[in-house]
Design an enzyme around this catalytic site. Structure first.
Site, PDB file in Angstrom:
ATOM      1  N   LEU A  88       2.745  -5.878  -6.171  1.00 14.49           N
ATOM      2  CA  LEU A  88       1.706  -6.532  -6.953  1.00 14.49           C
ATOM      3  C   LEU A  88       1.134  -7.666  -6.103  1.00 14.49           C
ATOM      4  CD1 LEU A  88       0.537  -6.407  -9.864  1.00 14.49           C
ATOM      5  CD2 LEU A  88       2.077  -8.306 -10.418  1.00 14.49           C
ATOM      6  N   ASN A 103      -8.577  -1.411  -4.598  1.00 14.32           N
ATOM      7  CA  ASN A 103      -7.429  -0.505  -4.460  1.00 14.32           C
ATOM      8  C   ASN A 103      -7.890   0.924  -4.670  1.00 14.32           C
ATOM      9  OD1 ASN A 103      -4.651   0.267  -4.297  1.00 14.32           O
ATOM     10  ND2 ASN A 103      -4.575   0.431  -6.521  1.00 14.32           N
ATOM     11  N   HIS A 105      -6.383   4.603  -6.140  1.00 18.51           N
ATOM     12  CA  HIS A 105      -5.275   5.182  -6.903  1.00 18.51           C
ATOM     13  C   HIS A 105      -5.472   6.703  -6.929  1.00 18.51           C
ATOM     14  CE1 HIS A 105      -1.981   5.162  -9.747  1.00 18.51           C
ATOM     15  NE2 HIS A 105      -2.650   6.055 -10.454  1.00 18.51           N
TER      16      HIS A 105
HETATM   17  C1  GRF Z   1      -2.323   7.291  -1.245  1.00 15.99           C
HETATM   18  O1  GRF Z   1      -2.229   8.451  -2.023  1.00 15.99           O
HETATM   19  C2  GRF Z   1      -2.793   6.150  -2.088  1.00 15.99           C
HETATM   20  O2  GRF Z   1      -3.713   6.490  -3.065  1.00 15.99           O
HETATM   21  C3  GRF Z   1      -1.537   5.753  -2.759  1.00 15.99           C
HETATM   22  O3  GRF Z   1      -0.551   5.871  -1.766  1.00 15.99           O
HETATM   23  C4  GRF Z   1      -0.943   6.819  -0.804  1.00 15.99           C
HETATM   24  C5  GRF Z   1      -0.970   6.116   0.506  1.00 15.99           C
HETATM   25  O4  GRF Z   1      -1.109   6.994   1.570  1.00 15.99           O
HETATM   26  N1  GRF Z   1      -1.673   4.501  -3.404  1.00 15.99           N
HETATM   27  P1  GRF Z   1      -1.453   6.429   3.007  1.00 15.99           P
HETATM   28  O5  GRF Z   1      -0.418   5.361   3.362  1.00 15.99           O
HETATM   29  O6  GRF Z   1      -2.829   5.865   2.972  1.00 15.99           O
HETATM   30  O7  GRF Z   1      -1.330   7.598   3.916  1.00 15.99           O
END
Ligand code: GRF
Length: 232
Positions: A88, A103, A105
């Site tokens: 967080l 961010n 998601h």
């Molecule tokens: C991605 O799927 C992102 O959305 C999620 O964690 C993963 C991170 O992958 N929060 P990376 O480290 O960018 O390869």
């Protein structure tokens, strides 16, 4: 234009890589100036080093919020990008950068989000719910996990027989195309956090277009659809 971008990442850094590459080609002067991680062995720190970008491992002790704020200040960070960051972001950091922390998601919020919903857990929850549609959400960050205003979303179909891994791969492909473009839109001021707490796009951009990711959609097709939707 917000040109100095700091990225916080906990994992392998594939979104970081996509962001660095997209900004290098289309960034209009914006670029990643700092990568910080809560994990000293995160792949993302290696990605930063490979691109000659300053990198830092964050100490997670009691003074963490002050230290993170000082680190971002020291590097003149104007926009903070979370790319697979599992912590967080403390209120002491979110408040001064409000509207300038984003961010990604790997699902369509507000479903399948919140504390503990990251990585494969998200995709397993989507499959367990029997959802036919997942997707990618890019949002402004506030003090609560996955709650901030939605900047843009892109749908990704769930296919029969999907596993968390196959769904994650399909979603990740869209993350890599959508997130850098959304970041650039925020950096350019095409979208901002409005007084009413929602994300507001300038009229020339419309987020209404949401082309389905068909099996035979190429990355170029998808990038063109995203560019059209975001008014890039
Ligand atoms: C991605 O799927 C992102 O959305 C999620 O964690 C993963 C991170 O992958 N929060 P990376 O480290 O960018 O390869």
């Amino acid at each position: 234009m917000l040109t100095r971008i700091a990225v916080l990442a906990s994992g392998r850094g594939s979104n970081l890589e996509a962001v660095i590459r997209h900004l290098a080609a289309h960034g209009e002067g914006a670029g990643v100036v700092l990568v910080a991680s809560d994990r000293a062995n995160a792949g993302a720190l290696g990605v930063a080093r490979a691109h000659d970008i300053a990198s830092a491992a964050l100490e997670m002790g009691p003074g963490h919020a002050t230290a993170l704020r000082a680190l971002l200040d020291d590097h003149g960070a104007q926009l903070v990008v979370l790319a697979g960051y599992l912590r967080l972001v403390p209120a002491e950091v979110v408040r001064p950068w409000r509207g300038r922390v984003v961010n990604v998601h790997p699902a369509l919020l507000p479903a399948f989000g919140g504390a503990g919903m990251y990585g494969a857990r998200v995709h397993r929850a989507v499959l367990a719910a029997g959802a036919r549609l997942s997707g990618v959400t890019v949002h402004f960050v506030d003090e609560v996990y996955d709650r901030g205003a939605t900047i843009t979303q892109w749908p990704v179909p769930v296919h029969p027989g999907d596993t968390a891994d196959t769904l994650a791969a399909r979603v990740l492909r869209v993350e890599h195309l959508l997130y850098p473009r959304a970041i650039l839109a925020v950096a350019r001021g095409d979208v901002r956090l409005a007084e009413d707490g929602r994300a507001e796009w300038t009229p020339r951009a419309t987020t209404a277009t949401a082309a389905f990711l068909l099996r035979d959609t190429t990355d170029d097709d998808l990038a063109r659809s995203i560019d059209a939707a975001l008014g890039c």
